[in-house]
Design an enzyme around this catalytic site. Structure first.
Site, PDB file in Angstrom:
ATOM      1  N   ASN A 130       0.877  -1.173   0.000  1.00  0.00           N
ATOM      2  CA  ASN A 130       0.000   0.000   0.000  1.00  0.00           C
ATOM      3  C   ASN A 130       0.915   1.224   0.000  1.00  0.00           C
ATOM      4  O   ASN A 130       1.452   1.605   1.042  1.00  0.00           O
ATOM      5  CB  ASN A 130      -0.894  -0.041   1.248  1.00  0.00           C
ATOM      6  N   ARG A 155      -2.630  -1.938  -3.455  1.00  0.00           N
ATOM      7  CA  ARG A 155      -3.879  -1.219  -3.257  1.00  0.00           C
ATOM      8  C   ARG A 155      -3.840   0.023  -4.143  1.00  0.00           C
ATOM      9  O   ARG A 155      -2.849   0.752  -4.147  1.00  0.00           O
ATOM     10  CB  ARG A 155      -4.001  -0.787  -1.798  1.00  0.00           C
ATOM     11  N   ARG A 180     -12.565  14.814   8.704  1.00  0.00           N
ATOM     12  CA  ARG A 180     -13.327  15.216   7.512  1.00  0.00           C
ATOM     13  C   ARG A 180     -14.770  15.530   7.893  1.00  0.00           C
ATOM     14  O   ARG A 180     -15.346  14.848   8.738  1.00  0.00           O
ATOM     15  CB  ARG A 180     -13.322  14.100   6.466  1.00  0.00           C
ATOM     16  N   GLU A 228      -8.296  -5.708   4.720  1.00  0.00           N
ATOM     17  CA  GLU A 228      -8.141  -5.268   3.330  1.00  0.00           C
ATOM     18  C   GLU A 228      -6.906  -5.889   2.672  1.00  0.00           C
ATOM     19  O   GLU A 228      -6.910  -6.176   1.484  1.00  0.00           O
ATOM     20  CB  GLU A 228      -8.086  -3.737   3.282  1.00  0.00           C
TER      21      GLU A 228
END
Ligand code: AMP
Length: 404
Positions: free
Chosen positions: A7, A91, A241, A385
């Site tokens: 990743n 990824r 966020r 993941e």
């Protein structure tokens, strides 16, 4: 078959080495501060001593070389030779409309990922550096890419289009893509298997709530809708966020505070969410502690976070005309019993009856947190993941090797 999962970020690179015969992790680690004289390599081999090394690593190619050196290190290594790595899986955050599943890397795939730089300017260029760094170090090793957006490519137009001029979609592909697809896909499958029912018959709401957070309406195994959109800013309130806001806040704030577009963008991505409301932290652990100590702002931040998540679950129940189960995953979803409790105790209208004791239990594995007989079930399913990337890479490379 041994597979390396990568990743790559712009200044960091995480890796995990899998033995696919039993899906065990042989080693994992990360390189941080790539581009600096004091880059940090952390290496955790299974059953051996962990290593932390500070040294100059100026680009991703050197980072990969250092990782490979560690993996074959006479004392701390887990491989005899780097040639034992039969494939590398990456990824990739944005697959746009071009990729609805994982693919083997070739020149055309690389061109397409580059074409998508516009849609993910912070992520896709970094992933490309990772792919090129592997090519430079292991030119004969096949690579695959697994996309965060691919699972959501099943969304119908009604979910993915924004009600704005169509020309913006046609010219610039401005639409909703969704993210965390590997996680939503993985926990959906695990949930079906845990419940002992075919995924093709289930209506699930999967809540991936970690640092970034999104939920998805998974109808019969396919993504019908998800809360993140063109970028990972839309949807749920997150650590830093904002999630959904009135878009008119952007020009209004620019005018009132004399801010540039990039400053407003940074405000919404890095200085909003739990951090902005609590004034304490973006980390749910610290928010919960402060809330328990009676901090008013932390309590407000928690309540807003929970309320906004619960509204999405309600919306997705309406989108699918009912739900069978809600799945909690990622850092907050797997660990915050308080958050799950707050969400679930207000969903009794759906027929969800929380088992408070089961919810509080901290055994870390897959589990049901609703009472026996609850019409809608709630589950905690730890996400993985990296394993999705390893499995997809394994499937792609193994299959294509047999076709060729
Ligand atoms: P992730 O992005 O999935 O790694 O999730 C990271 C986030 O999970 C952290 O920022 C925390 O907010 C949250 N988290 C991790 N452990 C806990 C915990 N024990 N209780 C509450 N939140 C947690």
């Amino acid at each position: 078959m041994i597979i390396l999962v990568i990743n790559a970020g712009s200044s960091s690179l995480k890796f995990q080495l899998y033995q696919m015969t039993d899906e065990s992790v042989l080693a994992k680690g990360k390189v941080e501060r790539i581009g600096m004289e004091s880059a940090i390599l952390t290496y955790e081999p299974e059953g051996k001593q962990d290593i932390r090394e500070v040294r100059e690593i100026l680009e991703h190619t050197t980072a990969i070389r250092r990782v490979l050196d560690m993996l074959v290190h006479p004392e701390f290594g887990v491989l005899q030779s780097a040639a034992q790595i039969e494939a590398v899986g990456h990824r990739v955050v944005h697959g746009g409309e071009s990729f609805s599943s994982s693919v083997r890397v070739n020149e055309e795939v690389k061109r397409e990922i580059k074409r998508l730089f516009d849609l993910a300017p912070l992520h896709n260029p970094a992933h490309m550096l990772g792919i090129q760094a592997v090519e430079a170090n292991m030119p004969n090793t096949p690579q695959a890419v697994v996309f965060d957006t691919a699972f959501h490519q099943t969304m119908p137009e009604t979910s993915y289009l924004y009600p704005i001029p169509m020309v913006l979609y046609k010219k610039h592909k401005i639409r909703r893509y969704g993210f965390h697809g590997m996680s939503h896909a993985y926990v959906s499958e695990r949930a079906a298997s845990f419940l002992g029912r075919p995924l093709s018959e289930l209506k699930l709401v999967t809540c991936h709530i970690g640092n970034g957070a999104s939920c998805a309406a998974v109808l019969h195994g396919q993504s019908l809708d998800t809360s993140m959109g063109l970028t990972p800013l839309e949807g749920l309130m997150m650590g830093t966020r904002s999630g959904d806001i009135d878009p008119a806040i952007v020009p209004f704030t620019m005018g009132k505070e004399d801010l540039t577009l990039s400053e407003v963008n940074s405000m919404l991505n890095k200085h909003s969410g739990l951090m902005a409301i609590s004034g304490i932290s973006s980390d749910m652990r610290e928010i919960t502690q402060a809330m328990e100590a009676g901090d008013r702002n932390a309590t407000l931040a928690f309540k807003m976070y929970e309320y906004r998540l619960r509204k999405y679950i309600g919306a997705y129940a309406a989108a699918m005309n009912g739900i069978d189960a809600i799945v909690f995953t990622a850092g907050v979803g797997e660990n915050s019993a308080v958050l799950r409790d707050a969400v679930c105790r207000n969903l009794t209208f759906l027929g969800l009856e929380l088992d408070e004791a089961a919810n509080m239990r901290r055994d870390g594995g897959e589990r049901v947190i609703t009472k026996p007989g609850s019409r809608v079930q709630a589950l905690v399913i730890p996400t993985n993941e990296e394993l999705v990337i390893a499995r997809d890479t394994h499937r792609l490379i193994f299959k294509s090797n047999h076709v060729e």
